[in-house]
Design a protein around this motif. Sequence first.
Motif, PDB file in Angstrom:
ATOM      1  N   ILE A 352    -107.733 -59.573  16.143  1.00  0.00           N
ATOM      2  CA  ILE A 352    -107.034 -60.287  17.474  1.00  0.00           C
ATOM      3  C   ILE A 352    -106.402 -59.184  18.138  1.00  0.00           C
ATOM      4  O   ILE A 352    -106.618 -59.004  19.405  1.00  0.00           O
ATOM      5  N   GLU A 353    -105.755 -58.281  17.647  1.00  0.00           N
ATOM      6  CA  GLU A 353    -104.964 -57.119  18.405  1.00  0.00           C
ATOM      7  C   GLU A 353    -106.102 -56.291  18.939  1.00  0.00           C
ATOM      8  O   GLU A 353    -105.814 -55.618  20.123  1.00  0.00           O
ATOM      9  N   MET A 354    -107.108 -56.042  18.183  1.00  0.00           N
ATOM     10  CA  MET A 354    -108.070 -55.169  18.542  1.00  0.00           C
ATOM     11  C   MET A 354    -108.971 -55.511  19.573  1.00  0.00           C
ATOM     12  O   MET A 354    -108.937 -54.844  20.821  1.00  0.00           O
ATOM     13  N   ALA A 355    -109.136 -56.968  19.818  1.00  0.00           N
ATOM     14  CA  ALA A 355    -110.065 -57.372  20.738  1.00  0.00           C
ATOM     15  C   ALA A 355    -109.133 -57.675  21.948  1.00  0.00           C
ATOM     16  O   ALA A 355    -109.625 -57.560  23.083  1.00  0.00           O
ATOM     17  N   LEU A 356    -107.827 -57.774  21.720  1.00  0.00           N
ATOM     18  CA  LEU A 356    -106.983 -58.064  22.987  1.00  0.00           C
ATOM     19  C   LEU A 356    -107.124 -56.856  23.731  1.00  0.00           C
ATOM     20  O   LEU A 356    -107.013 -56.501  25.037  1.00  0.00           O
ATOM     21  N   LYS A 357    -106.928 -55.576  22.927  1.00  0.00           N
ATOM     22  CA  LYS A 357    -106.711 -54.267  23.556  1.00  0.00           C
ATOM     23  C   LYS A 357    -107.971 -53.894  24.396  1.00  0.00           C
ATOM     24  O   LYS A 357    -108.178 -53.603  25.415  1.00  0.00           O
ATOM     25  N   LYS A 358    -109.158 -54.514  23.683  1.00  0.00           N
ATOM     26  CA  LYS A 358    -110.340 -54.313  24.411  1.00  0.00           C
ATOM     27  C   LYS A 358    -110.653 -55.002  25.608  1.00  0.00           C
ATOM     28  O   LYS A 358    -111.231 -54.634  26.634  1.00  0.00           O
ATOM     29  N   VAL A 359    -109.997 -56.212  25.957  1.00  0.00           N
ATOM     30  CA  VAL A 359    -110.270 -56.793  27.003  1.00  0.00           C
ATOM     31  C   VAL A 359    -109.003 -56.606  28.077  1.00  0.00           C
ATOM     32  O   VAL A 359    -109.029 -57.288  28.919  1.00  0.00           O
ATOM     33  N   GLY A 360    -108.305 -55.574  27.588  1.00  0.00           N
ATOM     34  CA  GLY A 360    -107.308 -54.905  28.651  1.00  0.00           C
ATOM     35  C   GLY A 360    -105.969 -55.526  28.659  1.00  0.00           C
ATOM     36  O   GLY A 360    -105.107 -55.247  29.677  1.00  0.00           O
ATOM     37  N   PHE A 361    -105.603 -56.120  27.570  1.00  0.00           N
ATOM     38  CA  PHE A 361    -104.293 -56.491  27.599  1.00  0.00           C
ATOM     39  C   PHE A 361    -103.417 -55.532  26.811  1.00  0.00           C
ATOM     40  O   PHE A 361    -103.893 -54.805  25.778  1.00  0.00           O
ATOM     41  N   GLU A 362    -102.099 -55.135  27.302  1.00  0.00           N
ATOM     42  CA  GLU A 362    -101.307 -53.798  27.182  1.00  0.00           C
ATOM     43  C   GLU A 362    -100.661 -54.418  25.780  1.00  0.00           C
ATOM     44  O   GLU A 362    -100.015 -55.310  25.651  1.00  0.00           O
ATOM     45  N   ILE A 363    -100.996 -53.891  24.460  1.00  0.00           N
ATOM     46  CA  ILE A 363    -100.662 -54.168  23.401  1.00  0.00           C
ATOM     47  C   ILE A 363    -100.270 -52.934  22.496  1.00  0.00           C
ATOM     48  O   ILE A 363    -101.047 -52.090  22.348  1.00  0.00           O
ATOM     49  N   GLU A 364     -99.329 -53.138  21.650  1.00  0.00           N
ATOM     50  CA  GLU A 364     -99.064 -52.143  20.667  1.00  0.00           C
ATOM     51  C   GLU A 364     -99.559 -52.432  19.337  1.00  0.00           C
ATOM     52  O   GLU A 364     -99.387 -53.575  18.883  1.00  0.00           O
ATOM     53  N   LEU A 365    -100.593 -51.938  18.959  1.00  0.00           N
ATOM     54  CA  LEU A 365    -101.419 -52.233  17.789  1.00  0.00           C
ATOM     55  C   LEU A 365    -100.677 -52.195  16.604  1.00  0.00           C
ATOM     56  O   LEU A 365     -99.862 -51.407  16.489  1.00  0.00           O
ATOM     57  N   GLY A 366    -100.785 -53.223  15.665  1.00  0.00           N
ATOM     58  CA  GLY A 366    -100.136 -53.313  14.645  1.00  0.00           C
ATOM     59  C   GLY A 366     -98.922 -54.301  14.436  1.00  0.00           C
ATOM     60  O   GLY A 366     -98.380 -54.462  13.514  1.00  0.00           O
ATOM     61  N   LYS A 367     -98.240 -54.644  15.682  1.00  0.00           N
ATOM     62  CA  LYS A 367     -97.231 -55.433  15.756  1.00  0.00           C
ATOM     63  C   LYS A 367     -97.325 -56.726  14.997  1.00  0.00           C
ATOM     64  O   LYS A 367     -96.393 -57.149  14.209  1.00  0.00           O
ATOM     65  N   GLY A 368     -98.446 -57.325  15.414  1.00  0.00           N
ATOM     66  CA  GLY A 368     -98.651 -58.660  14.710  1.00  0.00           C
ATOM     67  C   GLY A 368     -99.029 -58.506  13.490  1.00  0.00           C
ATOM     68  O   GLY A 368     -98.235 -59.480  12.544  1.00  0.00           O
ATOM     69  N   VAL A 369     -99.793 -57.679  13.150  1.00  0.00           N
ATOM     70  CA  VAL A 369    -100.038 -57.597  11.662  1.00  0.00           C
ATOM     71  C   VAL A 369     -98.748 -57.101  10.873  1.00  0.00           C
ATOM     72  O   VAL A 369     -98.455 -57.752   9.724  1.00  0.00           O
ATOM     73  N   GLN A 370     -97.886 -56.417  11.056  1.00  0.00           N
ATOM     74  CA  GLN A 370     -96.580 -55.761  10.502  1.00  0.00           C
ATOM     75  C   GLN A 370     -95.732 -57.239  10.509  1.00  0.00           C
ATOM     76  O   GLN A 370     -95.157 -57.596   9.185  1.00  0.00           O
ATOM     77  N   LYS A 371     -95.642 -57.949  11.284  1.00  0.00           N
ATOM     78  CA  LYS A 371     -94.902 -59.302  11.309  1.00  0.00           C
ATOM     79  C   LYS A 371     -95.542 -60.453  10.356  1.00  0.00           C
ATOM     80  O   LYS A 371     -94.895 -60.981   9.287  1.00  0.00           O
ATOM     81  N   ALA A 372     -96.774 -60.273  10.252  1.00  0.00           N
ATOM     82  CA  ALA A 372     -97.466 -61.177   9.110  1.00  0.00           C
ATOM     83  C   ALA A 372     -97.066 -60.559   7.821  1.00  0.00           C
ATOM     84  O   ALA A 372     -96.851 -61.361   6.919  1.00  0.00           O
ATOM     85  N   GLN A 373     -97.272 -59.408   7.578  1.00  0.00           N
ATOM     86  CA  GLN A 373     -96.922 -58.683   6.381  1.00  0.00           C
ATOM     87  C   GLN A 373     -95.491 -58.940   6.008  1.00  0.00           C
ATOM     88  O   GLN A 373     -95.546 -59.380   4.772  1.00  0.00           O
ATOM     89  N   GLU A 374     -94.777 -58.968   6.973  1.00  0.00           N
ATOM     90  CA  GLU A 374     -93.303 -59.231   6.680  1.00  0.00           C
ATOM     91  C   GLU A 374     -93.055 -60.622   5.914  1.00  0.00           C
ATOM     92  O   GLU A 374     -92.590 -61.016   4.955  1.00  0.00           O
ATOM     93  N   ILE A 375     -93.929 -61.682   6.795  1.00  0.00           N
ATOM     94  CA  ILE A 375     -93.424 -63.078   6.415  1.00  0.00           C
ATOM     95  C   ILE A 375     -94.447 -63.606   4.950  1.00  0.00           C
ATOM     96  O   ILE A 375     -93.639 -64.062   4.215  1.00  0.00           O
ATOM     97  N   ILE A 376     -95.524 -62.805   4.871  1.00  0.00           N
ATOM     98  CA  ILE A 376     -96.028 -62.981   3.542  1.00  0.00           C
ATOM     99  C   ILE A 376     -95.346 -62.439   2.532  1.00  0.00           C
ATOM    100  O   ILE A 376     -95.035 -63.150   1.259  1.00  0.00           O
ATOM    101  N   LEU A 377     -94.834 -61.280   2.493  1.00  0.00           N
ATOM    102  CA  LEU A 377     -93.929 -60.824   1.433  1.00  0.00           C
ATOM    103  C   LEU A 377     -92.998 -61.578   1.240  1.00  0.00           C
ATOM    104  O   LEU A 377     -92.524 -61.697   0.007  1.00  0.00           O
TER     105      LEU A 377
END
Length: 384
Positions: A352-377
């Motif tokens: 989702i992060e990569m596709a958002l970046k591709k369609v032009g949304f300003e996003i810091e890659l890995g932010k969402g992934v990190q959040k999900a990793q933290e929650i899962i841990l």
Amino acid sequence: MLVKERLFTPGPVPLPPEVIKALGQQIIHHRTPEFTQIFLNVRKKLQQMLKTENDVLLFASSGTGAMEASVINFFKKGDRVLIINAGKFGQRWRDLAKTFELKVVDYEIEWGETYEKEKIEEIIKKFPDIKGILVQHSETSTTTLHDIDYLADVSKKLEDCILVVDGITSVGVYEVYPDEIGIDVLVTGSQKALMLPPGLAVLWYSQKAKQRLSKSNIPKYYFSVEAESKKQEKGQTAYTPAINLIIALEKSLDLILGEGLPNLAKRHEILANATRNALREIGLPLLSSSPSNSATGAYTPEVINADDFRKELLKIGFRVAGGQDHLKGKIFRVAHMGYFDFMDMIQVIAGIEMALKKVGFEIELGKGVQKAQEIILESTKETK
Ligand SMILES: Cc1ncc(COP(=O)(O)O)c(C=O)c1O
């Protein structure tokens, strides 16, 4: 370059290997002791999953068939019913009820919202003769969970009312025990958390609902609960069953019962919670104010058409669902139900992060992934 297509739509959902293997077998005949035994096993395992001894029927149809069966078997023409209409599938209850000449109280709710208790009280006061409350436990079109415990209380207090629950995307995601909750009719379908291809519908009904079978005057043939019930309790069906789907259902029920309903519900809660928080972190508002653990819906930023975003996401290997009707092009929906583990969610969030970046949304890659990793841990700390 090689791209694998990963299915993250809220039905159909990916199939476990055990199910695929069962589906790949040579067909057997249904009027045989072998099939009868499998059918009786499946009924018993469905009852175990629902913690019930009441009757549970299978129909060779999609989930809507069991919804239709609920309307035509447990009501009479002219019965007044309250429809909790908060999305595409709430509309389906309304349309079915109207088609079969029930009197409809259509409680229309903004998509993404759930019902208000005060409003239900108001309706009940105005129409004390309500014979049924029809609701989605999980409204898939808006990824919304409706509280069915409260509706069960309301239904019980009325003179002659049954609670009819579409559990198509909640059975196998939550601990749905209809006897304990006070549900009277519960339906589900195969291509959701039961982890099968489409083509099987499940209908469970209470003793109270059973009393109504002989009184119903709505024409029925294929979807007759009385006719099916007589056959199915003996391990047969009135018409040709979906043989291979039923054989595969035994395998998926083994997986569900093997994991255990409390564990399964917990896993879905973590999957959904990690996804919701990751999407918020990325800056995407959630669609629902009462989100369901079966799927998460979110808006794309206004300047980005959600369907263009989904096309980009597909190009990198993830198929997610879009919005229906007025939500088309505005939202996307990611499934959690069934055969998904934590790393599946990490993967789709990265996509989702990569596709958002591709369609032009300003996003810091890995932010969402990190959040999900933290929650899962954090959520799996205690689990070995
Ligand atoms: C909540 C809900 N109800 C009903 C249906 C309709 O089921 P089917 O398409 O299997 O007829 C769906 C399918 O997505 C659903 O999610």
